[in-house]
Design a protein around this motif. Structure first.
Motif: not given
Length: 454
Positions: A227-233, A238-245
């Protein structure tokens, strides 16, 4: 005569014609050279609207290369008829025949090089040797890419029959009950012949089975790292908020684990649950020592015995169960559940009343008729679920005890498996919130894994 021009086989070839007959000798110059690149033929893609990546073929196997492979590994003097049959996410299926023998060839993408193929072979052999469940018999396989196809492959007997999903309405309830009882027998045998550790089994001549201790926080670290890799990319807000959740959900699940899995005292008994260490997400997973971890008791359970994977004849006789490529040894509390085709979020013990619109006077198809059909299937599934539990009570009472008494652990596992699922994580959040607020004296927590069956 015109050659077969099915683009799924690559360039047009002259090995078979439109009727499947062999029409000429093979020319090895037409076969693409094998590449040593382990990722050859595979690429991972991700849609803008979806988090998960999916595999795609960049090279199509050719009929010529398949026939050359069969000549090399089976018999060089046979005349093979090869026809493309089906495309899956990780594999392509071909029908193969020679001398009246009808087989299935599965050609696989290298998503898990060597391991996925060898595990499927070992799993099918174990089921064949230890149970009476009809499964495809493996004749030959190659878990390397050192063959004319350039991909891993498995050649197995073809099972005649149609998926139960295509003939559910025409099969009698009695025939469905016989199928349920056969699958219950498999579940009982698998429960009594347990393994120690979670993971896949492999052929003994290959390497040791990849069975690991139960290590929930280890798996959560893997999810968190991804998930942290996804957040960096991620660039979309909206995607960043979802990944943070999702990352927050992982942390909350870590805090909840002790509510569902009591930490054991030190013991040499390998069947006890394991201790968890305090490693961080950034730690190299491969350096974590598992040698002193006790192992989880597990059973080899096919967790996708769906209507599509159950093959029957025109009378509803079970011909075979397919789809074993990703089957592994699961914790007994996770494996002791209904087969997938009996999953439903709630039961309907009473048969629904036939609506007036179904009678001879009103044969028009409308919403009321469709709703009746859904309710009737729910009722029939409820009866089949009762048959399954009844069989398990006769064959393996211990299975039934686990089924009823360890539902909360199945819920926690469902939360771990779906905490990074963009379509389910909000339901997991709701369940985690209820679990955090619940004390030992409160009423039972609602079931997450049942809710996810909807």
């Amino acid at each position: 005569m015109q050659p077969n021009i099915d683009s799924l086989f690559g360039d047009p070839v002259e090995s078979i014609n439109d009727d499947g007959d062999k029409v000429g000798p093979l020319d090895s110059a037409d076969i693409p050279p094998h590449h040593d690149d382990p990722a050859y033929g595979l690429q991972w893609t991700r849609d803008d609207s979806s988090f998960p990546v999916r595999p795609e073929w960049t090279v199509e196997p050719t009929v010529d290369s398949i026939i050359l492979t069969l000549q090399k590994f089976v018999d060089p003097d046979k005349e093979y008829i090869v026809q493309h049959y089906w495309n899956g996410l990780y594999s392509k299926i071909y029908r193969v025949s020679y001398d009246g023998i009808r087989l299935i060839l599965k050609v696989s993408l290298p998503v898990c090089p060597k391991s996925m193929t060898e595990s499927e072979v070992a799993t099918l052999r174990w089921i064949d040797e230890n149970t009476r469940l009809p499964v495809p018999k493996v004749r030959h396989y190659d878990s390397s890419r050192n063959n004319p196809i350039g991909f891993e492959w498995v050649l197995m007997d073809r099972i005649d029959g149609s998926p139960l999903s295509q003939c559910w309405e025409s099969i009698t309830q009695g025939a469905k009950e016989r199928i349920v009882k056969q699958i219950a027998e498999y579940a009982a045998i698998s429960f009594t012949r347990q393994f120690k550790g979670i993971g896949n089994i492999y052929p003994s001549e290959s390497h040791q089975s990849d069975l690991q201790p139960r290590w929930t926080k280890y798996r959560l670290r893997l999810i968190s790292a991804e998930l942290r890799l996804r957040l960096d990319e991620a660039t979309d807000e909206d995607h960043r908020k979802t990944i943070s959740s999702m990352l927050n959900l992982v942390d909350r699940l870590r805090e909840l684990e002790d509510k569902f899995f009591t930490a054991p005292r030190p013991s040499n008994d390998s069947a006890q649950p394991v201790y968890e260490d305090e490693s961080t997400d950034e730690e190299d997973i491969e350096t974590i020592d598992k040698s002193n971890k006790p192992y989880e008791p597990t059973m080899l359970w096919h967790d996708d015995i769906s209507l599509d994977n159950i093959l029957v004849d025109e009378n509803g006789i079970l011909m075979g169960i397919i789809g074993w490529s990703c089957v592994s040894c699961l914790p007994i509390y996770e494996a002791c559940q209904f087969p997938a085709f009996l999953h439903q979020s709630w039961d309907r013990p009473l048969e629904p009343l036939t609506p007036y619109s179904v009678t001879r006077a009103h044969l028009n198809i409308n919403e009321e008729v469709r709703s009746y059909g859904i309710k009737l299937r729910q009722h029939h599934l409820t009866l089949l679920r009762q048959v399954f539990i009844g069989e398990m009570m006769q064959k393996c009472q211990e299975w039934v005890d686990v089924f009823y008494n360890q539902k909360h652990r199945r819920d926690y596992e469902a939360a771990v498996q779906n905490c990074d699922n963009e379509f389910a994580y909000k339901i997991v959040e709701e369940w985690v919130g209820a679990a955090e607020e619940r004390s030992d004296s409160d009423k039972p927590l609602w079931s997450l894994h049942v809710r996810l069956m909807r």
